[in-house]
Scaffold this motif. Sequence first.
Motif, PDB file in Angstrom:
ATOM      1  N   ALA A   7      -2.253   5.367   7.724  1.00 38.36           N
ATOM      2  CA  ALA A   7      -3.542   4.748   7.423  1.00 38.36           C
ATOM      3  C   ALA A   7      -3.991   3.877   8.592  1.00 38.36           C
ATOM      4  N   GLY A   8      -3.053   3.122   9.170  1.00 35.73           N
ATOM      5  CA  GLY A   8      -3.394   2.285  10.314  1.00 35.73           C
ATOM      6  C   GLY A   8      -3.804   3.094  11.520  1.00 35.73           C
ATOM      7  N   VAL A   9      -3.066   4.175  11.797  1.00 35.69           N
ATOM      8  CA  VAL A   9      -3.368   5.024  12.941  1.00 35.69           C
ATOM      9  C   VAL A   9      -4.751   5.650  12.825  1.00 35.69           C
ATOM     10  N   HIS A  10      -5.108   6.069  11.623  1.00 35.98           N
ATOM     11  CA  HIS A  10      -6.364   6.774  11.422  1.00 35.98           C
ATOM     12  C   HIS A  10      -7.496   5.881  10.928  1.00 35.98           C
ATOM     13  N   GLY A  11      -7.252   4.568  10.940  1.00 37.67           N
ATOM     14  CA  GLY A  11      -8.302   3.646  10.525  1.00 37.67           C
ATOM     15  C   GLY A  11      -8.690   3.789   9.070  1.00 37.67           C
ATOM     16  N   GLY A  12      -7.741   4.217   8.241  1.00 34.33           N
ATOM     17  CA  GLY A  12      -8.018   4.442   6.830  1.00 34.33           C
ATOM     18  C   GLY A  12      -7.482   3.348   5.937  1.00 34.33           C
ATOM     19  N   THR A  13      -7.709   3.524   4.658  1.00 38.38           N
ATOM     20  CA  THR A  13      -7.247   2.566   3.647  1.00 38.38           C
ATOM     21  C   THR A  13      -6.562   3.312   2.520  1.00 38.38           C
ATOM     22  N   ILE A  14      -5.417   2.799   2.089  1.00 42.63           N
ATOM     23  CA  ILE A  14      -4.721   3.375   0.940  1.00 42.63           C
ATOM     24  C   ILE A  14      -5.356   2.781  -0.312  1.00 42.63           C
ATOM     25  N   THR A  15      -6.321   3.472  -0.855  1.00 39.88           N
ATOM     26  CA  THR A  15      -7.077   2.966  -1.993  1.00 39.88           C
ATOM     27  C   THR A  15      -6.181   2.781  -3.204  1.00 39.88           C
ATOM     28  N   PRO A  16      -6.224   1.616  -3.855  1.00 42.24           N
ATOM     29  CA  PRO A  16      -5.459   1.427  -5.095  1.00 42.24           C
ATOM     30  C   PRO A  16      -5.850   2.490  -6.117  1.00 42.24           C
ATOM     31  N   THR A  17      -4.859   3.049  -6.791  1.00 43.83           N
ATOM     32  CA  THR A  17      -5.116   4.146  -7.717  1.00 43.83           C
ATOM     33  C   THR A  17      -4.029   4.185  -8.784  1.00 43.83           C
ATOM     34  N   TYR A  18      -4.137   5.111  -9.702  1.00 42.56           N
ATOM     35  CA  TYR A  18      -3.110   5.293 -10.736  1.00 42.56           C
ATOM     36  C   TYR A  18      -1.780   5.578 -10.044  1.00 42.56           C
ATOM     37  N   VAL A  75       2.665   5.734 -10.232  1.00 44.70           N
ATOM     38  CA  VAL A  75       3.879   5.899 -11.027  1.00 44.70           C
ATOM     39  C   VAL A  75       5.101   5.712 -10.137  1.00 44.70           C
ATOM     40  N   ARG A  76       6.065   4.964 -10.644  1.00 46.50           N
ATOM     41  CA  ARG A  76       7.360   4.836  -9.969  1.00 46.50           C
ATOM     42  C   ARG A  76       8.262   5.947 -10.482  1.00 46.50           C
ATOM     43  N   THR A  77       8.847   6.732  -9.571  1.00 47.01           N
ATOM     44  CA  THR A  77       9.650   7.880  -9.968  1.00 47.01           C
ATOM     45  C   THR A  77      11.096   7.477 -10.258  1.00 47.01           C
ATOM     46  N   VAL A  78      11.846   8.382 -10.827  1.00 47.19           N
ATOM     47  CA  VAL A  78      13.235   8.076 -11.182  1.00 47.19           C
ATOM     48  C   VAL A  78      14.109   7.902  -9.944  1.00 47.19           C
ATOM     49  N   SER A  79      13.664   8.416  -8.791  1.00 45.48           N
ATOM     50  CA  SER A  79      14.451   8.285  -7.567  1.00 45.48           C
ATOM     51  C   SER A  79      14.058   7.046  -6.769  1.00 45.48           C
ATOM     52  N   GLY A  80      13.107   6.264  -7.297  1.00 43.47           N
ATOM     53  CA  GLY A  80      12.664   5.069  -6.588  1.00 43.47           C
ATOM     54  C   GLY A  80      11.470   5.316  -5.695  1.00 43.47           C
ATOM     55  N   GLY A  81      10.926   6.527  -5.718  1.00 44.43           N
ATOM     56  CA  GLY A  81       9.736   6.835  -4.941  1.00 44.43           C
ATOM     57  C   GLY A  81       8.471   6.473  -5.701  1.00 44.43           C
ATOM     58  N   THR A  82       7.355   6.950  -5.208  1.00 40.00           N
ATOM     59  CA  THR A  82       6.057   6.609  -5.782  1.00 40.00           C
ATOM     60  C   THR A  82       5.168   7.838  -5.861  1.00 40.00           C
ATOM     61  N   HIS A  83       4.448   7.985  -6.957  1.00 36.86           N
ATOM     62  CA  HIS A  83       3.406   8.999  -7.095  1.00 36.86           C
ATOM     63  C   HIS A  83       2.053   8.302  -7.125  1.00 36.86           C
ATOM     64  N   LEU A  84       1.185   8.653  -6.185  1.00 32.77           N
ATOM     65  CA  LEU A  84      -0.186   8.147  -6.173  1.00 32.77           C
ATOM     66  C   LEU A  84      -1.100   9.255  -6.672  1.00 32.77           C
ATOM     67  N   TYR A  85      -1.766   9.021  -7.799  1.00 33.79           N
ATOM     68  CA  TYR A  85      -2.655  10.029  -8.385  1.00 33.79           C
ATOM     69  C   TYR A  85      -4.075   9.809  -7.852  1.00 33.79           C
ATOM     70  N   TYR A  86      -4.621  10.820  -7.173  1.00 30.61           N
ATOM     71  CA  TYR A  86      -5.992  10.742  -6.686  1.00 30.61           C
ATOM     72  C   TYR A  86      -6.826  11.869  -7.287  1.00 30.61           C
ATOM     73  N   ALA A  87      -8.105  11.592  -7.470  1.00 28.92           N
ATOM     74  CA  ALA A  87      -9.023  12.617  -7.953  1.00 28.92           C
ATOM     75  C   ALA A  87      -9.280  13.619  -6.839  1.00 28.92           C
ATOM     76  N   GLY A 127       8.442   6.655   2.248  1.00 29.82           N
ATOM     77  CA  GLY A 127       7.166   7.325   2.385  1.00 29.82           C
ATOM     78  C   GLY A 127       6.009   6.350   2.303  1.00 29.82           C
ATOM     79  N   GLU A 128       6.176   5.262   1.546  1.00 34.37           N
ATOM     80  CA  GLU A 128       5.115   4.257   1.453  1.00 34.37           C
ATOM     81  C   GLU A 128       4.833   3.644   2.819  1.00 34.37           C
ATOM     82  N   PRO A 146      -8.523   9.230  -0.420  1.00 38.51           N
ATOM     83  CA  PRO A 146      -8.996   8.559   0.800  1.00 38.51           C
ATOM     84  C   PRO A 146      -9.363   9.558   1.891  1.00 38.51           C
ATOM     85  N   MET A 147     -10.365   9.224   2.670  1.00 37.24           N
ATOM     86  CA  MET A 147     -10.873  10.152   3.680  1.00 37.24           C
ATOM     87  C   MET A 147      -9.814  10.509   4.709  1.00 37.24           C
ATOM     88  N   PHE A 148      -8.962   9.551   5.097  1.00 41.31           N
ATOM     89  CA  PHE A 148      -7.962   9.878   6.106  1.00 41.31           C
ATOM     90  C   PHE A 148      -6.938  10.878   5.564  1.00 41.31           C
TER      91      PHE A 148
END
Length: 337
Positions: free
Chosen positions: A131-142, A144-156, A123-124, A208-210
Amino acid sequence: MTQQPDTLTETPTGTDALTTALDYAARGWRVFPLLPGSKKPATPNHKARHCTGTDTWCRTGHTGWEQRATSRPDWITPAWSSNPAYGVGIACGPSRLVVVDLDTHKPGSKIPEPWHRFEITTGEDVLDHLAGVHGGTITPTYTVRTVSGGTHLYYAAPDTTRRFTNTAGKIGWLIDTRAHGGYVAAPPTTIGTSAYEITDDRPPAELPMFLLDLLTRDQRPALSTAQNGPQQPANQPVRPVGSGESVHNASAYVDKVLAEEIAALQAAPEGGRNTALWCAAANVGKLVRRGLITEHAALDALLTAAAGHIAAGAYSPHDAENSIRSGFHRAATRTAA
């Protein structure tokens, strides 16, 4: 919440979880306990249809985990004080969070196109593509690495009247989101021998806006012709492959790859044109990386191929060039096949 009890649950949990739960509460996040070794809420222990009103929390009507989640230390402390096996859940909506859940491909399951063609299995990487297609940026944020090896990105969550809810695959393959009606298991929750782990402890960034744009659209961008029905031809024909000097002198293999990618790009349906352009660029970028065609010639060929979509208002010439360069970058950062 209406008429709250003195504690969240009669069975508390341990010091590490308590300390972390109190830290989350200090951030303004609403927490609740999870059953040991599980992502299942510890309370309530009954469904709404089976509610008898005898539960302290249900005296004025059934309340679920989302209503029981709290940021009050005087309720959290009794709930996490004696059982070290309890995990910590965070109710995303009440915490004003939108959590982007990036999963990984399960071995043996089918990888859909175009991701299979470009060896994308996480998914990353899908989010990076979007992000590239829509001209966006994956803003660094809080994070978490999940137990399955995935990622949780926490956004306000955006300060808007719109109520964000959960999504599954709306943004893209291997990407879900959690908001109102959803929760995430959070560190130090442990399942089996694996634990959720904080990998970036900065405050949640603004969504992020995108991503905001993708979440507020009624339909996600097309990924393949099989998923989106018959393809519509572009409004303008492309320059024949080989008309540029670098392309003309390329091998038959290069001509074949360019012809296939240009044909797929021209035939991209409405809603999938951005994705088709990026995918074509990523594939042609492999030729650039191997020195079989110059970047200038490849860029020129793809911009010409995209002319019909530009004329139709699918994207501007500037956005098209950004998507192509993003695809080239993707190819340049991938290991050779």
